[in-house]
Design an enzyme around this catalytic site. Structure first.
Site, PDB file in Angstrom:
ATOM      1  N   SER A   1       0.830  -1.205   0.000  1.00 44.86           N
ATOM      2  CA  SER A   1       0.000   0.000   0.000  1.00 44.86           C
ATOM      3  C   SER A   1       0.862   1.251   0.000  1.00 44.86           C
ATOM      4  O   SER A   1       1.974   1.252   0.547  1.00 44.86           O
ATOM      5  CB  SER A   1      -0.892   0.002   1.244  1.00 44.86           C
ATOM      6  OG  SER A   1      -1.502   1.262   1.445  1.00 44.86           O
TER       7      SER A   1
ATOM      8  N   TYR B   1      -1.762   0.080  10.335  1.00 48.56           N
ATOM      9  CA  TYR B   1      -2.004  -0.552   9.038  1.00 48.56           C
ATOM     10  C   TYR B   1      -0.804  -0.370   8.117  1.00 48.56           C
ATOM     11  O   TYR B   1      -0.291  -1.332   7.545  1.00 48.56           O
ATOM     12  CB  TYR B   1      -3.256   0.035   8.379  1.00 48.56           C
ATOM     13  CG  TYR B   1      -3.366  -0.338   6.913  1.00 48.56           C
ATOM     14  CD1 TYR B   1      -3.651  -1.646   6.536  1.00 48.56           C
ATOM     15  CD2 TYR B   1      -3.169   0.609   5.910  1.00 48.56           C
ATOM     16  CE1 TYR B   1      -3.729  -2.004   5.195  1.00 48.56           C
ATOM     17  CE2 TYR B   1      -3.249   0.259   4.571  1.00 48.56           C
ATOM     18  CZ  TYR B   1      -3.533  -1.045   4.218  1.00 48.56           C
ATOM     19  OH  TYR B   1      -3.594  -1.390   2.899  1.00 48.56           O
TER      20      TYR B   1
ATOM     21  N   LYS C   1       1.986  -3.224   6.559  1.00 47.08           N
ATOM     22  CA  LYS C   1       2.304  -3.407   5.138  1.00 47.08           C
ATOM     23  C   LYS C   1       3.812  -3.271   4.894  1.00 47.08           C
ATOM     24  O   LYS C   1       4.394  -4.027   4.102  1.00 47.08           O
ATOM     25  CB  LYS C   1       1.530  -2.404   4.283  1.00 47.08           C
ATOM     26  CG  LYS C   1       0.052  -2.734   4.153  1.00 47.08           C
ATOM     27  CD  LYS C   1      -0.146  -4.089   3.503  1.00 47.08           C
ATOM     28  CE  LYS C   1      -1.594  -4.445   3.303  1.00 47.08           C
ATOM     29  NZ  LYS C   1      -1.779  -5.783   2.674  1.00 47.08           N
TER      30      LYS C   1
END
Length: 326
Positions: free
Chosen positions: A117, A141, A145
């Site tokens: 991402s 988050y 990643k």
């Protein structure tokens, strides 16, 4: 080759599955259906229900279907939720990936594509983000990643597994109405939801150092993103031991206010946006350089923002036909 697509019943995953099968590759879906929808999986494509935290089940699925490559999309992906539930996100996104890679390497699989991402970059202070831009994620988050990229790359170096980490920018649109994004966590469906309820769409801050004061983002059509996965998968299959890290974007920035204006023009629903305070951690501008993927894979996005909005709107109307503007 035969590809296992984890999260293959999800919004992005279902597009990747169809792009692979359309390209003549064999696909098998592995999904826990926590957010995925089984009906998205094309007829004739096997689907196994399970979690990537279950190494025993993964090993049986890999062996049972003769899997030779994996495209890993299964993950938790809500930034705000990750702030409130960091342990859950690290368990699902990092530990789940570790368990999957353990099964993959034990099975002798040769290719692994990882769904990363643009969140790994955090708040980049650059006009265009390249793959060399420093990664300083702002949320758990984004951290998961980036940690996932490290884990994938280290596994590849240690075992010879060919790997690719694909850094998505803002994904939108649908290849078909029945494959549209059913969540309301991204800008376009969030605006649809507000407008069709005769409520003003929200703009989180209009005092950024951008031309109109609102955040600027790079939007990529999900069908183009799916084609990028096919290109990456084939590149890994053709070159054992290859290691790729690639941005997936169009290299064109669109502001939040511009996007809302375009959505209103296309849908026929008009309402003056409501400006609310900035959200913590929102960078002013995040726009991709797509030069590396063009050079490495010969891939380039085909769809523009108009395509994204119109295709997403068709999907929305399929779900909520009574919201159509008369």
């Amino acid at each position: 080759m035969t590809w296992l697509i984890t999260g293959g019943a999800g919004y992005i995953g279902a597009h990747v599955v169809r792009a692979l099968t359309d390209a003549g590759e064999r696909a098998v879906v592995y999904d826990d259906l926590s957010t995925g929808i089984a009906e998205r999986v094309p007829e004739g494509v096997p689907m196994e229900v399970g979690t990537v935290l279950d190494g025993v089940r993964l090993s049986k699925v890999l062996a049972g279907h003769g899997i030779t490559g994996v495209i890993h999309l299964a993950a938790k992906k809500q930034v705000g939720e990750s702030v409130d539930m960091p342990l859950h996100y690290y368990r699902e996104n990092v530990e789940g990936l570790r368990v999957l890679l353990e099964a993959v390497t034990a099975a002798g699989i040769t290719s692994f594509v990882f769904s990363s991402s643009a969140a790994v970059y955090g708040m980049p202070d650059v006009e265009v983000v390249t793959e060399e831009t420093p990664c300083v994620p702002l949320s758990p988050y984004g951290e998961t990643k980036l940690a996932g990229e490290w884990l994938v790359r280290a596994t590849g170096r240690a075992t010879g597994l060919a790997t690719a980490s694909l850094r998505y920018f803002n994904v939108a649109g649908a290849a078909r109405p029945d494959l549209a994004d059913v969540g309301v966590f991204n800008l376009i469906p969030m605006v649809f939801e507000k407008l069709t309820q005769d409520m003003p769409p929200r703009i989180f801050g209009d005092d950024y150092p951008t031309p109109d004061g609102t955040c600027v983002r790079d939007y990529i059509h999900v069908a183009d993103l799916a084609e990028a996965h096919v290109a990456a998968a084939r590149a890994l299959a053709d070159t054992p031991g290859r290691d790729l890290t690639l941005n997936i974007g169009r290299g064109e920035g669109v502001s939040v206010r511009e996007m809302i204006d375009r959505i209103q023009t296309i849908t026929g629903h008009r309402m003056t946006p409501m400006v609310t305070p900035r959200r913590p951690g929102d960078p002013a501008r995040v726009v991709a350089s797509a030069d590396r993927i063009a050079a490495e894979l010969g891939w380039k996005a085909k769809h523009d923002v108009h395509d994204m909005i119109t295709s997403a709107w068709s999907g929305w109307m399929r779900r909520f036909p009574s919201t159509e503007q008369n």
